[in-house]
Design a protein around this motif. Structure first.
Motif, PDB file in Angstrom:
ATOM      1  N   MET A 105     -46.245   8.298 -31.481  1.00 45.94           N
ATOM      2  CA  MET A 105     -45.123   7.401 -31.785  1.00 45.94           C
ATOM      3  C   MET A 105     -45.434   6.329 -32.812  1.00 45.94           C
ATOM      4  N   ARG A 106     -44.400   6.006 -33.584  1.00 49.50           N
ATOM      5  CA  ARG A 106     -44.458   4.871 -34.516  1.00 49.50           C
ATOM      6  C   ARG A 106     -43.307   3.950 -34.177  1.00 49.50           C
ATOM      7  N   HIS A 107     -43.611   2.646 -34.153  1.00 49.66           N
ATOM      8  CA  HIS A 107     -42.574   1.680 -33.819  1.00 49.66           C
ATOM      9  C   HIS A 107     -42.798   0.387 -34.595  1.00 49.66           C
ATOM     10  N   GLU A 133     -51.651  -2.097 -35.360  1.00 52.62           N
ATOM     11  CA  GLU A 133     -52.714  -1.097 -35.590  1.00 52.62           C
ATOM     12  C   GLU A 133     -52.150   0.220 -36.126  1.00 52.62           C
ATOM     13  N   HIS A 134     -52.998   0.934 -36.806  1.00 49.97           N
ATOM     14  CA  HIS A 134     -52.679   2.280 -37.309  1.00 49.97           C
ATOM     15  C   HIS A 134     -53.999   3.053 -37.224  1.00 49.97           C
ATOM     16  N   PRO A 135     -54.372   3.413 -35.984  1.00 47.80           N
ATOM     17  CA  PRO A 135     -55.744   3.918 -35.791  1.00 47.80           C
ATOM     18  C   PRO A 135     -56.099   5.166 -36.590  1.00 47.80           C
ATOM     19  N   SER A 166     -50.343  -6.134 -42.415  1.00 53.34           N
ATOM     20  CA  SER A 166     -50.785  -4.739 -42.536  1.00 53.34           C
ATOM     21  C   SER A 166     -51.546  -4.237 -41.321  1.00 53.34           C
ATOM     22  N   ARG A 167     -50.974  -3.231 -40.657  1.00 56.81           N
ATOM     23  CA  ARG A 167     -51.680  -2.590 -39.540  1.00 56.81           C
ATOM     24  C   ARG A 167     -52.867  -1.777 -40.065  1.00 56.81           C
ATOM     25  N   VAL A 168     -52.763  -1.345 -41.324  1.00 56.44           N
ATOM     26  CA  VAL A 168     -53.870  -0.586 -41.923  1.00 56.44           C
ATOM     27  C   VAL A 168     -55.083  -1.502 -42.073  1.00 56.44           C
ATOM     28  N   ALA A 169     -54.834  -2.723 -42.559  1.00 56.21           N
ATOM     29  CA  ALA A 169     -55.945  -3.677 -42.729  1.00 56.21           C
ATOM     30  C   ALA A 169     -56.587  -3.979 -41.382  1.00 56.21           C
ATOM     31  N   LEU A 222     -53.452  -2.530 -50.702  1.00 55.32           N
ATOM     32  CA  LEU A 222     -52.390  -2.432 -49.693  1.00 55.32           C
ATOM     33  C   LEU A 222     -51.033  -2.665 -50.328  1.00 55.32           C
ATOM     34  N   ARG A 223     -50.034  -2.054 -49.740  1.00 54.02           N
ATOM     35  CA  ARG A 223     -48.655  -2.271 -50.182  1.00 54.02           C
ATOM     36  C   ARG A 223     -48.142  -3.602 -49.613  1.00 54.02           C
ATOM     37  N   VAL A 224     -47.320  -4.294 -50.386  1.00 51.68           N
ATOM     38  CA  VAL A 224     -46.667  -5.497 -49.843  1.00 51.68           C
ATOM     39  C   VAL A 224     -45.633  -5.016 -48.826  1.00 51.68           C
ATOM     40  N   GLN A 225     -45.754  -5.504 -47.587  1.00 56.08           N
ATOM     41  CA  GLN A 225     -44.918  -4.990 -46.490  1.00 56.08           C
ATOM     42  C   GLN A 225     -43.557  -5.690 -46.474  1.00 56.08           C
ATOM     43  N   LEU A 226     -42.757  -5.410 -47.472  1.00 55.27           N
ATOM     44  CA  LEU A 226     -41.472  -6.110 -47.617  1.00 55.27           C
ATOM     45  C   LEU A 226     -40.592  -5.966 -46.385  1.00 55.27           C
ATOM     46  N   HIS A 262     -55.925   3.671 -51.168  1.00 57.03           N
ATOM     47  CA  HIS A 262     -54.603   3.087 -50.875  1.00 57.03           C
ATOM     48  C   HIS A 262     -53.985   3.972 -49.792  1.00 57.03           C
ATOM     49  N   PRO A 263     -53.455   3.378 -48.709  1.00 58.72           N
ATOM     50  CA  PRO A 263     -52.908   4.231 -47.644  1.00 58.72           C
ATOM     51  C   PRO A 263     -51.599   4.903 -48.027  1.00 58.72           C
ATOM     52  N   GLY A 264     -50.966   4.417 -49.114  1.00 54.01           N
ATOM     53  CA  GLY A 264     -49.664   4.954 -49.502  1.00 54.01           C
ATOM     54  C   GLY A 264     -48.583   4.440 -48.559  1.00 54.01           C
ATOM     55  N   PRO A 265     -47.340   4.397 -48.960  1.00 49.74           N
ATOM     56  CA  PRO A 265     -46.891   4.767 -50.294  1.00 49.74           C
ATOM     57  C   PRO A 265     -47.307   3.732 -51.345  1.00 49.74           C
ATOM     58  N   ILE A 266     -47.690   4.236 -52.538  1.00 49.44           N
ATOM     59  CA  ILE A 266     -48.126   3.291 -53.572  1.00 49.44           C
ATOM     60  C   ILE A 266     -46.930   2.844 -54.407  1.00 49.44           C
TER      61      ILE A 266
HETATM   62  N1  ASP Z   1     -48.287   4.010 -44.561  1.00 48.96           N
HETATM   63  C1  ASP Z   1     -48.970   2.839 -44.081  1.00 48.96           C
HETATM   64  C2  ASP Z   1     -48.334   2.315 -42.819  1.00 48.96           C
HETATM   65  O1  ASP Z   1     -47.477   2.960 -42.268  1.00 48.96           O
HETATM   66  C3  ASP Z   1     -49.093   1.782 -45.123  1.00 48.96           C
HETATM   67  C4  ASP Z   1     -47.813   1.209 -45.640  1.00 48.96           C
HETATM   68  O2  ASP Z   1     -46.725   1.596 -45.244  1.00 48.96           O
HETATM   69  O3  ASP Z   1     -47.925   0.321 -46.483  1.00 48.96           O
HETATM   70  O4  ASP Z   1     -48.706   1.261 -42.359  1.00 48.96           O
END
Ligand code: ASP
Length: 319
Positions: A105-107, A133-135, A166-169, A222-226, A262-266
């Motif tokens: 799941m993603r939420h 988190e995004h393990p 950023s959960r990736v960070a 990282l992408r800016v999480q707008l 870069h985790p994408g999307p770039i």
């Molecule tokens: N795809 C990654 C995420 O879902 C990074 C991002 O969206 O910026 O966290």
């Protein structure tokens, strides 16, 4: 209490992370074969439920499950009962009543899968919860780094961009510091956490991209999480790119064999220049490819070897 599932990197032991990476290495060569389908998870059913947009994670979880022979069902929030006002717990209980072997799941709410894992018997795999988190992303990032570097210990990793949201960070910070990497966080002041030392004394912080990149072995953009803060944190895409976008000239300060991730999307021209994104040292598509091997490894360990992790016990009330 330990429970089957994968909720985050924070509570995983180093040995468990190692176990996933080893298993992922076993699956890596499969990607190059013409016949990719195995029967490891034959007869198992996996439900993917995504309350937030996803291209890479959703597709690669689904491909990973299918390559292992599992049956999959994918649900997105749009078009499900979420539209009809059902609560998260009711929706997940409904899905669990269909007896899947795992739910991916993603939420958008941080902690949503952790909350559900306390109620549901079905193992839950976190495919990203809010800015928490995004393990599997951190695991695939580690695998990609280790495809290019002998070890994580002692590596200088610059993580640049919207760190706070950023959960990736966050997942990467947990993983990299567990393995002894030196992490430099860089971004504009509102996007940098205040209390970052809690991860490890090996984490430092700078507002200057040149400083972050100097001597770096790995540059993770990282992408800016707008979607988490609107445009309020950024003056304009051009201004952001001027100060925090990765450009060709920055790479001179990095180690000659540094890789760009870069985790994408770039967003070309916002956080990364096109000329950098397409360099041979950019491993962005290798990350995507490794995503399948890592997710196969996670599903395999979870469903055939009882991979588990600690979760908080439910508070006992009314006694
Ligand atoms: N795809 C990654 C995420 O879902 C990074 C991002 O969206 O910026 O966290």
């Amino acid at each position: 209490m330990h429970k089957r599932g994968l909720l985050g990197i924070e509570s995983l032991a180093i040995e468990q992370i190692q176990q996933v990476l080893d298993r992922a290495r076993f699956y890596q060569p499969l990607q190059a074969r013409t016949g990719k389908k195995l029967d490891t998870l034959l007869g198992k059913t996996i439900i993917h439920i995504f309350y937030e947009s996803s291209t890479r994670t959703r597709t690669s979880f689904e491909i990973a499950a299918k390559r292992l022979g599992a049956d999959t069902v994918t649900i997105t929030a749009k078009g499900s009962s979420v539209d009809k006002g059902e609560s998260l717990l009711d929706t997940l209980n409904t899905l669990a009543a269909m007896r899947p072997d795992a739910i991916v799941m993603r939420h958008s709410a941080s902690g949503a899968p952790h909350f559900l894992a306390r109620y549901l018997e079905t193992p839950i795999i976190n495919a990203g919860d809010g800015s928490h988190e995004h393990p599997t992303q951190a695991l695939l990032d580690a695998l990609t780094i280790l495809d290019h570097k002998p070890t994580l210990a002692g590596l200088r990793v610059a993580i640049i961009g919207d760190i706070v949201h950023s959960r990736v960070a966050r997942s990467n910070l947990h993983l990299l510091t567990k393995f002894g990497a030196q992490v430099v966080l860089c971004g504009p002041p509102p996007m940098l956490p205040q209390a970052f030392e809690c991860f490890s004394p090996n984490v430092s912080r700078t507002f200057h991209i040149e400083e972050a990149i100097t001597g770096a072995d790995v540059i993770m953009m990282l992408r800016v999480q707008l979607e988490r803060h609107g445009a309020s944190f950024v003056a304009s895409p051009n201004e952001y790119f001027r100060f925090y976008g990765l450009q060709l000239e920055h790479l001179q300060a990095a180690r000659p064999d540094a890789i760009v991730m870069h985790p994408g999307p770039i967003n070309r021209g916002r956080e990364i220049g096109s000329e950098v994104a397409d360099l041979p040292r950019s491993v962005i598509l290798n990350q995507v490819e490794n995503g399948i091997a890592v997710r196969m490894a996670v599903l395999d360990l979870l469903l055939t070897r009882n991979f588990s992790q600690p979760i908080e016990e439910l508070q006992k009330t009314g006694t």
